[in-house]
Scaffold this active site. Structure first.
Site, PDB file in Angstrom:
ATOM      1  N   LEU A 243       2.950   0.541   8.838  1.00 36.21           N
ATOM      2  CA  LEU A 243       3.283  -0.729   8.194  1.00 36.21           C
ATOM      3  C   LEU A 243       4.490  -0.733   7.661  1.00 36.21           C
ATOM      4  CD1 LEU A 243       2.027  -3.631   7.892  1.00 36.21           C
ATOM      5  CD2 LEU A 243       1.243  -2.726   5.677  1.00 36.21           C
TER       6      LEU A 243
ATOM      7  N   ASP B   4       0.742  -1.271  -0.081  1.00 32.99           N
ATOM      8  CA  ASP B   4      -0.048  -0.025  -0.045  1.00 32.99           C
ATOM      9  C   ASP B   4       0.912   1.354   0.024  1.00 32.99           C
ATOM     10  OD1 ASP B   4      -2.295  -1.447   0.083  1.00 32.99           O
ATOM     11  OD2 ASP B   4      -2.328  -1.497   2.152  1.00 32.99           O
TER      12      ASP B   4
ATOM     13  N   TYR C 141      -3.774  -9.644   4.135  1.00 28.15           N
ATOM     14  CA  TYR C 141      -4.017  -8.253   4.257  1.00 28.15           C
ATOM     15  C   TYR C 141      -3.919  -7.738   5.853  1.00 28.15           C
ATOM     16  CZ  TYR C 141      -5.750  -8.186  -0.551  1.00 28.15           C
ATOM     17  OH  TYR C 141      -5.791  -8.440  -1.908  1.00 28.15           O
TER      18      TYR C 141
ATOM     19  N   TYR D  56       5.887  -8.688   8.646  1.00 32.14           N
ATOM     20  CA  TYR D  56       5.666  -7.314   8.882  1.00 32.14           C
ATOM     21  C   TYR D  56       5.772  -6.843  10.456  1.00 32.14           C
ATOM     22  CZ  TYR D  56       3.044  -7.921   4.541  1.00 32.14           C
ATOM     23  OH  TYR D  56       2.853  -8.434   2.926  1.00 32.14           O
TER      24      TYR D  56
END
Length: 312
Positions: free
Chosen positions: A198, A46, A177, A74
């Site tokens: 993120l 993103d 996601y 992540y």
């Protein structure tokens, strides 16, 4: 002004994607800097996200699907008590609720989101419907029915949680996601939540230790630097080998005599302890990567996915 014809660049770059850019915008900038004829990226991030965005050049694109299927790691920071239209801080706040959960409730919520999990992709995602990314429908106020996706969350580590924010490290499967994961966590805690930071830390076994910043590449492209250094040698030295996406496969060597036949798409006899499996094939004399082969139970090496001659 710096001009150069497009080149046959072959290799793999671990780019540190900056915040605020789409993955495709980053790719186009890198492609221009390298003057590359062919390039692609692995695993969309993103605009808000940073971290590992693998860029494949030339022949390396033939093997990108292997890395794309790998697990991801992540680090995410989320704001609690607020739900947004996009599940991150780029959207508008659509609901606020008090934060009343206990440490035990948080632990149970994280446990419930570990393992096999069903997710519905956000409307503000790059998933395509009839060839068009969902976020383009969302920007027009159109809601599209999305299919449920089953993903796997291997581990969620609580790094810290204070007041209205929480920090987590997540190890997950392809297709997960993180925005949806955080939104689901917010619902389980009855307070809502959205992503405010993120960063992708790892894909497969490739970590951020070899990351190259886009700003570093842009600085090298500075007109003064281009004059002072061998620019393309400098940036090409940043590339990892073409076989990087398939680094996990066994490596074998074949002689130059067998190579001439193998390159023509013909199978060759090959004695090995490996049976019924894919292998990375290298020329014995100069350690050149030839491509992927498959060894069967009859001790035969069959061409599977070969590279063209690696020249710039």
């Amino acid at each position: 002004m710096f001009f150069h014809k497009k080149r046959n660049v072959n290799g793999f770059l671990l780019l540190d994607k900056p915040k605020g850019m789409t993955s495709n915008n980053v790719l186009q900038k890198v492609k221009i800097i390298f003057k590359a004829k062919k390039a692609g990226y692995i695993g969309t991030l993103d605009p808000l996200a940073t971290g590992i965005l693998p860029i494949c050049f030339g022949e390396a694109t033939k093997f990108s699907n292997y890395l794309n299927a790998s697990d991801k790691h992540y680090n995410v920071i989320a704001r609690l008590g607020e739900k947004t239209s996009t599940s991150d801080s780029d959207g508008i706040i659509v609901r606020k609720r008090p934060i009343l959960f206990t440490p035990i409730q948080l632990s149970l919520a994280l446990k419930a989101l570990t393992g096999s999990v069903n997710q519905i992709p956000s409307m503000y995602s790059a998933v395509k419907y009839k060839g068009i990314p969902l976020y383009k429908y969302a920007r027009q106020g159109i809601n599209v029915k999305r299919n449920i996706r089953c993903v796997f969350i291997y581990k969620i580590d609580l790094v810290d949680q204070k007041d209205n924010w929480i920090e987590l490290n997540v190890h997950c499967s392809k297709g997960t996601y993180i925005r949806t994961l955080i939104e689901d966590l917010g619902e389980k805690l009855f307070c809502g939540a959205h992503v405010i930071r993120l960063r992708r830390l790892k894909i497969g076994l490739l970590s951020y230790s070899k990351l190259v910043k886009l700003s570093f590449l842009e600085n090298l492209l500075n007109e003064k630097n281009v004059v002072k250094i061998n620019f393309f040698k400098k940036i090409d030295d940043l590339l990892m080998p073409v076989d990087t996406p398939v680094y996990f496969l066994p490596k074998i060597y074949i002689s130059i005599e067998k190579l001439s036949v193998f390159r023509l798409g013909q199978k060759v006899n090959f004695s090995s302890s490996i049976t019924n499996g894919l292998v990375r094939v290298f020329e014995k004399d100069n350690n050149t990567f030839i491509g992927l082969g498959k060894i069967n139970s009859e001790k035969t090496l069959i061409p599977y996915r070969l590279v063209s001659m690696l020249t710039n």
